[in-house]
Motif scaffolding. Structure first.
Motif, mmCIF file in Angstrom:
data_model
loop_
_atom_site.group_PDB
_atom_site.id
_atom_site.type_symbol
_atom_site.label_atom_id
_atom_site.label_comp_id
_atom_site.label_asym_id
_atom_site.label_seq_id
_atom_site.Cartn_x
_atom_site.Cartn_y
_atom_site.Cartn_z
ATOM 1 N N UNK A 54 -95.140 -3.062 5.268
ATOM 2 C CA UNK A 54 -94.930 -4.367 4.656
ATOM 3 C C UNK A 54 -94.531 -4.181 3.194
ATOM 4 N N UNK A 55 -93.679 -5.059 2.701
ATOM 5 C CA UNK A 55 -93.345 -5.026 1.283
ATOM 6 C C UNK A 55 -93.888 -6.289 0.628
ATOM 7 N N UNK A 56 -94.124 -6.218 -0.664
ATOM 8 C CA UNK A 56 -94.909 -7.253 -1.329
ATOM 9 C C UNK A 56 -94.087 -8.318 -2.027
ATOM 10 N N UNK A 57 -92.875 -7.982 -2.400
ATOM 11 C CA UNK A 57 -91.974 -8.989 -2.949
ATOM 12 C C UNK A 57 -90.556 -8.481 -2.834
ATOM 13 N N UNK A 58 -89.613 -9.392 -3.031
ATOM 14 C CA UNK A 58 -88.217 -9.077 -2.821
ATOM 15 C C UNK A 58 -87.793 -9.436 -1.409
ATOM 16 N N UNK A 59 -86.547 -9.148 -1.090
ATOM 17 C CA UNK A 59 -86.009 -9.504 0.226
ATOM 18 C C UNK A 59 -85.207 -8.364 0.818
ATOM 19 N N UNK A 60 -85.218 -8.302 2.149
ATOM 20 C CA UNK A 60 -84.347 -7.419 2.914
ATOM 21 C C UNK A 60 -83.595 -8.303 3.897
ATOM 22 N N UNK A 61 -82.287 -8.263 3.816
ATOM 23 C CA UNK A 61 -81.457 -9.089 4.689
ATOM 24 C C UNK A 61 -80.556 -8.169 5.504
ATOM 25 N N UNK A 62 -80.589 -8.322 6.814
ATOM 26 C CA UNK A 62 -79.785 -7.496 7.709
ATOM 27 C C UNK A 62 -78.969 -8.405 8.618
ATOM 28 N N UNK A 63 -77.656 -8.290 8.505
ATOM 29 C CA UNK A 63 -76.784 -9.135 9.319
ATOM 30 C C UNK A 63 -76.991 -10.611 9.072
ATOM 31 N N UNK A 64 -77.317 -10.960 7.825
ATOM 32 C CA UNK A 64 -77.504 -12.361 7.474
ATOM 33 C C UNK A 64 -78.870 -12.923 7.798
ATOM 34 N N UNK A 65 -79.795 -12.070 8.220
ATOM 35 C CA UNK A 65 -81.134 -12.522 8.615
ATOM 36 C C UNK A 65 -82.183 -11.845 7.729
ATOM 37 N N UNK A 66 -83.099 -12.614 7.179
ATOM 38 C CA UNK A 66 -84.155 -12.047 6.349
ATOM 39 C C UNK A 66 -85.178 -11.331 7.229
ATOM 40 N N UNK A 67 -85.469 -10.096 6.880
ATOM 41 C CA UNK A 67 -86.323 -9.227 7.678
ATOM 42 C C UNK A 67 -87.785 -9.371 7.245
ATOM 43 N N UNK A 68 -88.661 -9.549 8.243
ATOM 44 C CA UNK A 68 -90.101 -9.480 8.007
ATOM 45 C C UNK A 68 -90.754 -10.753 7.529
ATOM 46 N N UNK A 69 -90.042 -11.515 6.722
ATOM 47 C CA UNK A 69 -90.631 -12.699 6.097
ATOM 48 C C UNK A 69 -89.592 -13.817 6.037
ATOM 49 N N UNK A 70 -90.098 -15.040 5.996
ATOM 50 C CA UNK A 70 -89.239 -16.164 5.672
ATOM 51 C C UNK A 70 -89.993 -17.096 4.722
ATOM 52 N N UNK A 71 -89.321 -18.093 4.262
ATOM 53 C CA UNK A 71 -89.929 -19.013 3.301
ATOM 54 C C UNK A 71 -90.224 -20.333 3.979
ATOM 55 N N UNK A 72 -91.471 -20.764 3.897
ATOM 56 C CA UNK A 72 -91.908 -22.026 4.488
ATOM 57 C C UNK A 72 -92.552 -22.865 3.392
ATOM 58 N N UNK A 73 -91.960 -24.012 3.117
ATOM 59 C CA UNK A 73 -92.465 -24.913 2.074
ATOM 60 C C UNK A 73 -92.664 -24.186 0.745
ATOM 61 N N UNK A 74 -91.698 -23.337 0.437
ATOM 62 C CA UNK A 74 -91.751 -22.625 -0.832
ATOM 63 C C UNK A 74 -92.685 -21.434 -0.858
ATOM 64 N N UNK A 75 -93.316 -21.118 0.270
ATOM 65 C CA UNK A 75 -94.250 -19.996 0.357
ATOM 66 C C UNK A 75 -93.682 -18.890 1.240
ATOM 67 N N UNK A 76 -93.911 -17.650 0.819
ATOM 68 C CA UNK A 76 -93.460 -16.489 1.588
ATOM 69 C C UNK A 76 -94.405 -16.271 2.762
ATOM 70 N N UNK A 77 -93.867 -16.286 3.971
ATOM 71 C CA UNK A 77 -94.696 -16.141 5.180
ATOM 72 C C UNK A 77 -94.183 -14.981 6.029
ATOM 73 N N UNK A 78 -95.141 -14.198 6.515
ATOM 74 C CA UNK A 78 -94.774 -13.102 7.412
ATOM 75 C C UNK A 78 -94.365 -13.667 8.766
ATOM 76 N N UNK A 79 -93.311 -13.149 9.313
ATOM 77 C CA UNK A 79 -92.861 -13.595 10.630
ATOM 78 C C UNK A 79 -93.852 -13.167 11.706
#
Length: 254
Positions: A54-79
């Motif tokens: 797991x990573x703690x901040x920042x983003x990884x995007x693969x093929x236009x899709x955010x990996x591992x986490x998404x943003x829900x109501x302004x909060x970072x949530x693990x998929x």
């Protein structure tokens, strides 16, 4: 759009920050080698891309899709684990250790994911597995168990297993470090051939000659950050930073 886009990636183990704001961009067909001293964050970066860490901040995007986490109501949530498992299939990873199942033949090691994850019929899985085993020069050993294969042969089966899943991006983590010196070249040649065919690859390696000859770009990691990156010939022949110059002096070309 980049195939892989990593922005401001941070990762810590307890109070020790291992990745300190890493940015990486890769296009389809790129071959990028990551080099650097032990502990510089190279393997951790690969494992974050594959969500083995797991990573703690920042983003990884693969093929236009955010990996591992998404943003829900302004909060970072693990998929969900199901989503993360699906995303892992977008990448293929080959490790330092071969990680083959000892009770399965080379063929069955390659077909397992095709049947269990991709839900292919066995006949279809076998056809794909045999194609890739042939491609890495291991078709004649398809009925052999890992204990009957050399380290180089096992690593070639591991490469076939990963590629058979048709990932968008291949990740290689020091795939020759566990091999006897005389077996290194057979594995590197397989990777060179795949690179020449346009496969998108991100490789952590200490094989500096290989990086010099094969990579379109080299990333030098230093203390959890990217110290320098660019064309390997320019970097190796004319390093811009003192730290890269020091690292190159301690490295040898095969």
């Amino acid at each position: 759009m980049s195939l892989l886009s990593i922005a401001a990636l941070h990762k810590s183990y307890g109070n020790t920050e291992v990745l300190k704001g890493v940015d990486v961009e890769m296009e389809q067909g790129d071959v990028v080698c990551i080099v650097g001293s032990s502990g510089s964050g190279k393997t951790t970066l690969l494992r974050c891309i594959n969500m083995l860490e797991e990573f703690h901040s920042g983003t990884i995007e693969l093929g236009g899709e955010f990996i591992g986490y998404n943003e829900v109501a302004g909060q970072r949530r693990r998929r969900s684990e199901r989503e993360i498992s699906r995303q892992r299939a977008l990448t293929g990873m080959v490790f330092q250790q071969f990680n083959l199942f000892p009770h399965l033949t080379a063929l069955d090691n390659v077909t397992l994911g095709l049947i269990k994850v991709k839900r292919l019929a066995r006949a279809d899985a076998v056809a794909i597995a045999e194609k890739w085993l042939d491609r890495v020069g291991m078709l004649d050993r398809k009925g052999h168990y890992p204990a009957q294969l050399s380290g180089g042969q096992q690593q070639r089966v591991a490469i076939a297993r990963a590629i058979a899943m048709q990932p968008r991006l291949m990740l290689f983590d020091e795939v020759t470090s566990a091999l006897d010196p005389e077996l290194v070249n057979e594995v590197l040649q397989v990777i060179k051939d795949l690179a020449n065919e346009g496969m998108t690859m991100l490789l952590v390696t200490h094989e500096m000659r290989f990086a010099y000859e094969v990579a379109g770009r080299v990333i030098f990691m230093n203390g959890g950050r990217i110290g320098e990156q660019g064309n390997p010939r320019e970097m190796f022949n004319n390093p811009k930073t003192e730290r890269l110059a020091e690292f190159l002096k301690s490295s040898t070309f095969r």
